[in-house]
Scaffold this active site. Structure first.
Site, PDB file in Angstrom:
ATOM      1  CB  SER A 133      -0.901   0.017   1.231  1.00  0.00           C
ATOM      2  OG  SER A 133      -1.547   1.275   1.344  1.00  0.00           O
TER       3      SER A 133
ATOM      4  CG  HIS B 175      -3.841  -1.713  -1.833  1.00  0.00           C
ATOM      5  ND1 HIS B 175      -4.812  -2.611  -2.224  1.00  0.00           N
ATOM      6  CD2 HIS B 175      -4.411  -0.942  -0.872  1.00  0.00           C
ATOM      7  CE1 HIS B 175      -5.917  -2.402  -1.538  1.00  0.00           C
ATOM      8  NE2 HIS B 175      -5.701  -1.384  -0.704  1.00  0.00           N
TER       9      HIS B 175
ATOM     10  CG  MET C 278     -11.683  -3.308   4.618  1.00  0.00           C
ATOM     11  SD  MET C 278     -10.108  -2.778   3.890  1.00  0.00           S
ATOM     12  CE  MET C 278      -9.449  -1.711   5.174  1.00  0.00           C
TER      13      MET C 278
ATOM     14  N   GLY D  10       1.338  -2.243   4.015  1.00  0.00           N
ATOM     15  CA  GLY D  10       1.803  -0.872   3.855  1.00  0.00           C
ATOM     16  C   GLY D  10       2.992  -0.564   4.735  1.00  0.00           C
TER      17      GLY D  10
ATOM     18  CG  HIS E 202      -9.176  -0.258  -0.972  1.00  0.00           C
ATOM     19  ND1 HIS E 202      -8.678  -0.441   0.309  1.00  0.00           N
ATOM     20  CD2 HIS E 202     -10.526  -0.374  -0.854  1.00  0.00           C
ATOM     21  CE1 HIS E 202      -9.680  -0.657   1.139  1.00  0.00           C
ATOM     22  NE2 HIS E 202     -10.808  -0.607   0.463  1.00  0.00           N
TER      23      HIS E 202
ATOM     24  CG  MET F 239      -8.772   6.818   1.927  1.00  0.00           C
ATOM     25  SD  MET F 239      -8.010   6.843   3.570  1.00  0.00           S
ATOM     26  CE  MET F 239      -6.914   5.431   3.438  1.00  0.00           C
TER      27      MET F 239
ATOM     28  CG  ASP G 273      -5.305   2.339   0.606  1.00  0.00           C
ATOM     29  OD1 ASP G 273      -6.191   1.481   0.462  1.00  0.00           O
ATOM     30  OD2 ASP G 273      -4.189   2.091   1.102  1.00  0.00           O
TER      31      ASP G 273
ATOM     32  CG  ASP H  82      -6.039  -3.036   3.057  1.00  0.00           C
ATOM     33  OD1 ASP H  82      -5.048  -2.762   3.768  1.00  0.00           O
ATOM     34  OD2 ASP H  82      -6.590  -2.203   2.316  1.00  0.00           O
ATOM     35  N   GLY H  83      -4.885  -4.526   6.141  1.00  0.00           N
ATOM     36  CA  GLY H  83      -4.885  -3.892   7.450  1.00  0.00           C
ATOM     37  C   GLY H  83      -4.061  -4.654   8.454  1.00  0.00           C
ATOM     38  N   GLY H  84      -2.944  -4.084   8.861  1.00  0.00           N
ATOM     39  CA  GLY H  84      -2.114  -4.715   9.883  1.00  0.00           C
ATOM     40  C   GLY H  84      -1.378  -5.954   9.416  1.00  0.00           C
TER      41      GLY H  84
ATOM     42  N   GLY I 186      -9.451   3.688   6.561  1.00  0.00           N
ATOM     43  CA  GLY I 186      -9.272   5.125   6.719  1.00  0.00           C
ATOM     44  C   GLY I 186      -7.857   5.556   7.035  1.00  0.00           C
ATOM     45  CG  PHE I 187      -6.496   7.002   9.659  1.00  0.00           C
ATOM     46  CD1 PHE I 187      -5.867   8.201   9.367  1.00  0.00           C
ATOM     47  CD2 PHE I 187      -7.842   7.014  10.021  1.00  0.00           C
ATOM     48  CE1 PHE I 187      -6.563   9.400   9.448  1.00  0.00           C
ATOM     49  CE2 PHE I 187      -8.544   8.211  10.099  1.00  0.00           C
ATOM     50  CZ  PHE I 187      -7.898   9.407   9.806  1.00  0.00           C
ATOM     51  N   GLY I 188      -3.593   4.083   7.778  1.00  0.00           N
ATOM     52  CA  GLY I 188      -2.614   3.014   7.808  1.00  0.00           C
ATOM     53  C   GLY I 188      -2.049   2.831   9.203  1.00  0.00           C
TER      54      GLY I 188
ATOM     55  CG  MET J 283     -11.447   2.735   1.584  1.00  0.00           C
ATOM     56  SD  MET J 283     -10.089   2.737   2.780  1.00  0.00           S
ATOM     57  CE  MET J 283      -8.696   2.821   1.645  1.00  0.00           C
TER      58      MET J 283
END
Length: 217
Positions: A6, A29, A133, A193, A62, A33, A31, A171-173, A138-140, A64
């Site tokens: 990301s 990726h 998700m 990311g 992606h 937003m 993002d 996606d996420g963490g 909304g935030f990395g 959002m």
């Protein structure tokens, strides 16, 4: 097993250089937003179009954003290879997925941590990928939510039962410490990311994450 770094964690002032640092990735990726669907603002079509023009790898957009039915096709028209819209932001997800495919993009649908996966089970043939998700969008840099893994398992079981080739993206963490759990649950596309861009050698980290994922196959 595919790794999609990301660029939300990249240096926005040097995006072309940052993209070159992940030239061994399967996709980049991106993002998008809009500060409406999620409480953050990144960039829109003009910037993504330039990212697409200079990226050494395909673009995984992606979105959002609100009103996906109207806004998502723009990203397919500019040549993004994969376009992900959120189920929560689409009034007619099947129609939108078909439009994205008609425009030449892979059609992907995403769901937030609090959205059940069951409404998608009977629609799997309409999508090339489902994004689960594993943080609130909304935030990395957020912590991986293990409570989302049962959804990945149910989705993988449904895909296998219907004998379909649909990717499951998480996606996420995602990092070396969480990747194994996501693989074991059934995911095969991983958005990383901070783990990639926070390392001294992003390309080496991509190779390491991919090898780690493949070790479970």
């Amino acid at each position: 097993m595919k790794i999609h770094p990301s660029i939300l964690s990249a240096d926005f002032a040097n995006l072309e250089t940052e993209l070159q640092r992940i030239s061994n990735a399967d996709m980049a990726h991106v993002d998008v937003m809009d500060n409406h669907f999620v409480p953050n603002l990144t960039f829109g079509p003009p910037v993504v179009e330039r990212i697409k023009a200079v990226s050494p790898v395909p673009i995984d957009a992606h979105l959002m954003i609100a009103d996906a039915d109207r806004n998502a096709p723009v990203y397919a028209e500019m040549g993004c290879e994969s376009v992900t819209f959120h189920l929560e932001a689409a009034a007619a997800p099947v129609r939108l997925a078909r439009e994205l495919r008609r425009l030449g993009a892979q059609a992907s649908v995403a769901i937030k941590p609090g959205t059940p996966v069951e409404p998608l089970i009977d629609l799997l043939g309409e999508f090339d990928q489902v994004l689960i998700m594993t943080v609130e969008p909304g935030f990395g840099g957020q912590k991986f939510l293990d409570v989302c893994l049962p959804k990945v398992k149910r989705l993988r079981a449904a895909i296998s039962e219907q004998n379909m080739k649909v990717n499951i993206q998480v996606d996420g963490g995602i990092s070396a410490s969480t990747l194994d759990r996501a693989v074991e649950a059934g995911a095969n596309v991983f958005v990383a990311g901070s783990a990639v861009y926070g390392s001294d050698n992003p390309a080496a980290t991509i190779d390491e994450l991919r090898a780690q994922a493949l070790a479970h196959v």
